[in-house]
Scaffold this motif. Structure first.
Motif, PDB file in Angstrom:
ATOM      1  N   SER A  66       0.832  -1.211   0.000  1.00 39.89           N
ATOM      2  CA  SER A  66       0.000   0.000   0.000  1.00 39.89           C
ATOM      3  C   SER A  66       0.863   1.256   0.000  1.00 39.89           C
ATOM      4  O   SER A  66       0.605   2.214  -0.718  1.00 39.89           O
ATOM      5  N   VAL A  67       1.888   1.222   0.868  1.00 38.70           N
ATOM      6  CA  VAL A  67       2.791   2.387   0.921  1.00 38.70           C
ATOM      7  C   VAL A  67       3.485   2.599  -0.411  1.00 38.70           C
ATOM      8  O   VAL A  67       3.641   3.704  -0.909  1.00 38.70           O
ATOM      9  N   ALA A  68       3.935   1.489  -1.046  1.00 39.01           N
ATOM     10  CA  ALA A  68       4.621   1.595  -2.341  1.00 39.01           C
ATOM     11  C   ALA A  68       3.704   2.189  -3.389  1.00 39.01           C
ATOM     12  O   ALA A  68       4.100   3.039  -4.192  1.00 39.01           O
ATOM     13  N   VAL A  73       1.957   6.737  -6.723  1.00 37.39           N
ATOM     14  CA  VAL A  73       0.913   7.674  -7.163  1.00 37.39           C
ATOM     15  C   VAL A  73       1.323   9.106  -6.850  1.00 37.39           C
ATOM     16  O   VAL A  73       1.163  10.031  -7.653  1.00 37.39           O
ATOM     17  N   THR A  74       1.877   9.283  -5.644  1.00 35.12           N
ATOM     18  CA  THR A  74       2.307  10.635  -5.261  1.00 35.12           C
ATOM     19  C   THR A  74       3.413  11.147  -6.170  1.00 35.12           C
ATOM     20  O   THR A  74       3.419  12.307  -6.600  1.00 35.12           O
ATOM     21  N   SER A  75       4.365  10.270  -6.486  1.00 33.31           N
ATOM     22  CA  SER A  75       5.471  10.680  -7.369  1.00 33.31           C
ATOM     23  C   SER A  75       4.958  11.046  -8.742  1.00 33.31           C
ATOM     24  O   SER A  75       5.391  12.029  -9.369  1.00 33.31           O
ATOM     25  N   TRP A  76       3.986  10.251  -9.238  1.00 35.91           N
ATOM     26  CA  TRP A  76       3.431  10.558 -10.564  1.00 35.91           C
ATOM     27  C   TRP A  76       2.707  11.902 -10.549  1.00 35.91           C
ATOM     28  O   TRP A  76       2.841  12.701 -11.464  1.00 35.91           O
ATOM     29  N   ALA A  77       1.969  12.147  -9.468  1.00 38.25           N
ATOM     30  CA  ALA A  77       1.242  13.421  -9.380  1.00 38.25           C
ATOM     31  C   ALA A  77       2.204  14.600  -9.320  1.00 38.25           C
ATOM     32  O   ALA A  77       2.010  15.639  -9.957  1.00 38.25           O
ATOM     33  N   LEU A  78       3.275  14.431  -8.517  1.00 46.47           N
ATOM     34  CA  LEU A  78       4.265  15.507  -8.432  1.00 46.47           C
ATOM     35  C   LEU A  78       4.939  15.754  -9.769  1.00 46.47           C
ATOM     36  O   LEU A  78       5.200  16.890 -10.177  1.00 46.47           O
ATOM     37  N   ALA A  79       5.257  14.648 -10.446  1.00 48.47           N
ATOM     38  CA  ALA A  79       5.917  14.797 -11.754  1.00 48.47           C
ATOM     39  C   ALA A  79       5.004  15.514 -12.727  1.00 48.47           C
ATOM     40  O   ALA A  79       5.432  16.383 -13.496  1.00 48.47           O
TER      41      ALA A  79
END
Length: 312
Positions: A66-68, A73-79
């Protein structure tokens, strides 16, 4: 093995882990071990495989996944946000680098403009200038006195220590030999009045062979407007290089104070320049010409319409 024994074994299979009773309820059934166990998973002291089917490991594995997923998802959103943020306007560097410098096209070649042509001095012919002079009758010669009206002969008006006569000899003679910085000892005159060559040698018996002529005679000037000039202007007139020529002494005596209507140089090739000089002098000092003088001047200048007036 009894169910209690199996339960006991499952509660103490690893050192340092909490009792299962502290983490899981004893009465909660677990799925078959074959669903989770792995052949290469480690075994406990009872020989049981410790695969992902172990009850304590399942929640940890789920949490890790879940954390991964959350991190991904967070990294994709930031990118995506960063990409949108820098898409417009483009990144501006605070200092130039070799890669960041935008190459500039060389400036277009321009045809050098031609330098402006030098302005030619205003040209006026002697014939045109003649028509600007007043035409009047001759005034009386009454009261004419050369020294009283026009000053002593051959003054030093420019203060260089040389008389006007010496300056004209230096200007008009060739092969000049000087006694000092002012006195002309000898030289050769190409006489404009006659076209002859005269050897000048200074001395009481030879100096008179070359004289300085007033192209517009002083007496003629007095009778054609010089009476209206100031004393200073008349002295200037008598020593003005524009009105002076070194000439054959004998011919100069023949001319005396004649105007163009009564005397012209014997050398016909010089008559245009001679009359042009007379017109220029009279125009400079505001003198007039008599009707016969105007007629004679116009006749000469009509034969040389390109003859320029002389500058001051």
């Amino acid at each position: 093995m009894s169910e209690d024994s199996r339960r006991g074994s499952s509660l103490h299979w690893s050192d340092g882990l909490p009792e299962e009773g502290e983490r899981l309820r004893h009465d909660q059934p677990s799925p078959p071990e074959s669903w989770w166990a792995s052949d290469d998973a480690p075994a406990d002291s009872g020989g049981r495989r410790l695969g992902i089917g172990s009850r304590w490991l399942r929640p940890a594995l789920i949490g890790t996944v879940s954390v991964a997923v959350l991190i991904a998802v967070t990294s994709w959103a930031l990118a995506a946000t960063s990409a949108n943020r820098f898409e417009s306007p483009p990144l501006q560097l605070l200092w130039p680098t070799q890669d960041a410098v935008t190459p500039q096209s060389p400036p277009e070649a321009t045809t050098p403009s031609e330098p402006p042509e030098p302005e030619e001095p205003d040209f006026i012919s002697a014939r045109e200038l003649l028509e600007t002079l007043d035409v009047k009758g001759r005034a009386p010669r009454t009261g004419y006195d050369r020294v009283a009206l026009f000053g002593q002969s051959w003054l030093d008006l420019d203060g260089d220590g040389c008389s006007t006569r010496e300056e004209m000899l230096k200007r008009d003679l060739v092969d000049v030999v000087m006694r000092d910085s002012c006195i002309v000892q000898s030289g050769t005159l190409l006489d404009p009045f006659t076209g002859q060559t005269i050897e000048f040698v200074r001395g009481p018996d030879t100096s008179f062979l070359v004289q300085i002529d007033h192209v517009v005679a002083l007496s003629n000037a007095w009778q054609t407007g010089a009476q209206q000039l100031s004393a200073e202007q008349r002295v200037q007139f008598a020593n003005d290089p524009l009105n002076l020529l070194a000439v054959d002494g004998e011919v100069n005596q023949q001319k005396s104070d004649s105007d163009a209507a009564t005397w012209l140089p014997p050398a016909k090739s010089f008559r245009c320049e001679y009359v042009a000089r007379q017109v220029s002098v009279k125009a400079k000092y505001g003198l007039w010409v008599t009707p016969p003088e105007h007629e004679a001047m116009a006749r000469i200048l009509d034969g040389c319409l390109g003859e320029p007036a002389l500058p001051d």
